[in-house]
Design an enzyme around this catalytic site. Structure first.
Site, mmCIF file in Angstrom:
data_model
loop_
_atom_site.group_PDB
_atom_site.id
_atom_site.type_symbol
_atom_site.label_atom_id
_atom_site.label_comp_id
_atom_site.label_asym_id
_atom_site.label_seq_id
_atom_site.Cartn_x
_atom_site.Cartn_y
_atom_site.Cartn_z
ATOM 1 N N LYS A 1 -12.008 -6.836 -8.629
ATOM 2 C CA LYS A 1 -12.514 -5.585 -9.199
ATOM 3 C C LYS A 1 -11.390 -4.684 -9.671
ATOM 4 O O LYS A 1 -11.588 -3.813 -10.486
ATOM 5 C CB LYS A 1 -13.428 -4.844 -8.233
ATOM 6 N N LYS B 1 0.837 -1.209 0.000
ATOM 7 C CA LYS B 1 0.000 0.000 0.000
ATOM 8 C C LYS B 1 0.864 1.248 0.000
ATOM 9 O O LYS B 1 0.509 2.247 -0.635
ATOM 10 C CB LYS B 1 -0.960 -0.022 1.184
ATOM 11 N N LYS C 1 -7.153 -14.347 -10.802
ATOM 12 C CA LYS C 1 -8.461 -14.526 -10.183
ATOM 13 C C LYS C 1 -9.392 -13.350 -10.441
ATOM 14 O O LYS C 1 -8.954 -12.290 -10.869
ATOM 15 C CB LYS C 1 -8.291 -14.788 -8.692
#
Ligand code: TRP
Length: 343
Positions: free
Chosen positions: A208, A122, A205
């Site tokens: 979004k 992050k 996989k």
């Protein structure tokens, strides 16, 4: 008779998990996690919450925080979470969590927090906002879990390291105050029961963040579903009998297996193996079966969206129970550390 009473009084293990409010539920979320949450409601004392505090670490100025959180709750309810069976709540409805987070942070070290992979990822993604909340994400997560004294935490692989930190902090607290107050929770993954749903772009996989068209959402319109599936990546077709399926084709079969009848899967398998398959036919069938699967969810989502009073009631019910439990924990924690009694 005695036994029956005994069995029903038996304390069930506390299972707890947090859900990041990052958008609509897709088939990958459903088969990879939610379906198992739904099952566990019957066998455990379940706590499921929407991690809205955590969302500020990556989205410090939410546009419509309450709207997003409400939508996530609605979709999980539509998917089968039941407020009569599990405790469903919003993280921010339990402000006691913030107090425990503060205590845990006093014994959390910069070095160990900086080594956490999700932090590093992050930080790389948002180099201009490497805030203290991002760094201490694992202590907040630990507070979420141990404030309810959870025994088991169902999480995906990407969260195992965070859970290991929770174990460390629970043990560290116990050791520091010479107590066995906090249970040390276990990560809980579903092994066999976990189905990894691939995306429609041929590899990896469903997710979004993988781009438009990769994921099928439970509330997608049938037209949208048809379009996404017809555009899914394939190849030019098998050239030899019984040849192994390349990844994009295997992916379509994986999807077919979760939504279609076994005969349908067998039919297309046979067609693939004798090289007579037409991917267009496979996709049409897949699209119709996905639509048949998602339609009841989409309808429930719509109905729940129109039931403001019910949604509010669900939120209040969960908050009340989770908060009472958290308050009890915190009264004891304050006493263990040595603070004055305030409530
Ligand atoms: N970190 C989890 C995720 O990214 C969300 C979460 C927050 C969580 N608190 C938790 C999960 C406590 C399990 C238990 O998905």
């Amino acid at each position: 008779m005695f036994f029956i009473i005994f069995a029903s009084m038996e304390k069930r293990e506390v299972v707890l998990s947090g859900i990041r409010p990052t958008g609509h539920l897709h088939l990958g979320n459903y088969f990879g996690a939610v379906k198992n949450f739904v099952k566990m409601q019957d066998t455990n004392d379940c706590y499921f919450f929407i991690a809205d505090y955590h969302s500020l670490t990556t989205h410090p100025h939410p546009d419509n925080l309450q709207g997003n959180v409400r939508q996530v709750l609605i979709e999980y309810l539509a998917a089968g979470l039941d407020p009569e069976k599990a405790t469903l709540y919003l993280q921010s409805d339990i402000p006691e969590t913030a107090e425990l987070y503060l205590f845990l942070n006093m014994n959390a070290y910069l070095g160990e927090l900086e080594r956490v992979t999700t932090f590093k990822e992050k930080a790389r993604k948002q180099p201009n906002n490497v805030n203290a909340g991002l760094l201490t994400y694992p202590t907040l997560m630990a507070a979420d879990i141990i404030i309810q004294k959870a025994a088991k935490v169902p999480v995906g692989k990407d969260q195992e390291q965070n859970l290991e930190m929770t174990r460390t902090y629970a043990r560290r607290f116990n050791k520091m105050y010479n107590t066995d107050f906090f249970p040390v929770p276990k990560a809980f993954n579903f092994g066999e029961a976990l189905v990894k749903i691939p995306g429609l772009d041929g590899s990896g996989k469903m997710g979004k963040s993988e781009g438009e068209g990769n994921a099928i959402f439970l509330n997608d319109d049938p037209k949208v579903i048809r379009k996404k599936i017809m555009r899914a990546v394939t190849d030019s077709g098998p050239t030899e009998k019984n040849q192994p399926k390349p990844e994009p084709i295997e992916n379509l079969f994986t999807l077919l297996k979760v939504v279609s009848k076994p005969e349908v899967v067998a039919y297309f398998d046979e067609k693939y193996n004798d090289c007579s398959i037409r991917y267009g036919d496979l996709k049409k069938q897949l699209a119709e079966d996905v639509i048949a699967f998602t339609t009841p969810f989409a309808e429930k989502i719509k109905a729940l969206d129109a039931s403001d009073d019910y949604i509010l009631k669900v939120m209040n019910m969960g908050a009340e129970k989770a908060r009472a439990n958290a308050q009890k924990t915190m009264r004891e924690v304050r006493e263990i550390i040595g603070f004055r009694k305030i409530y």
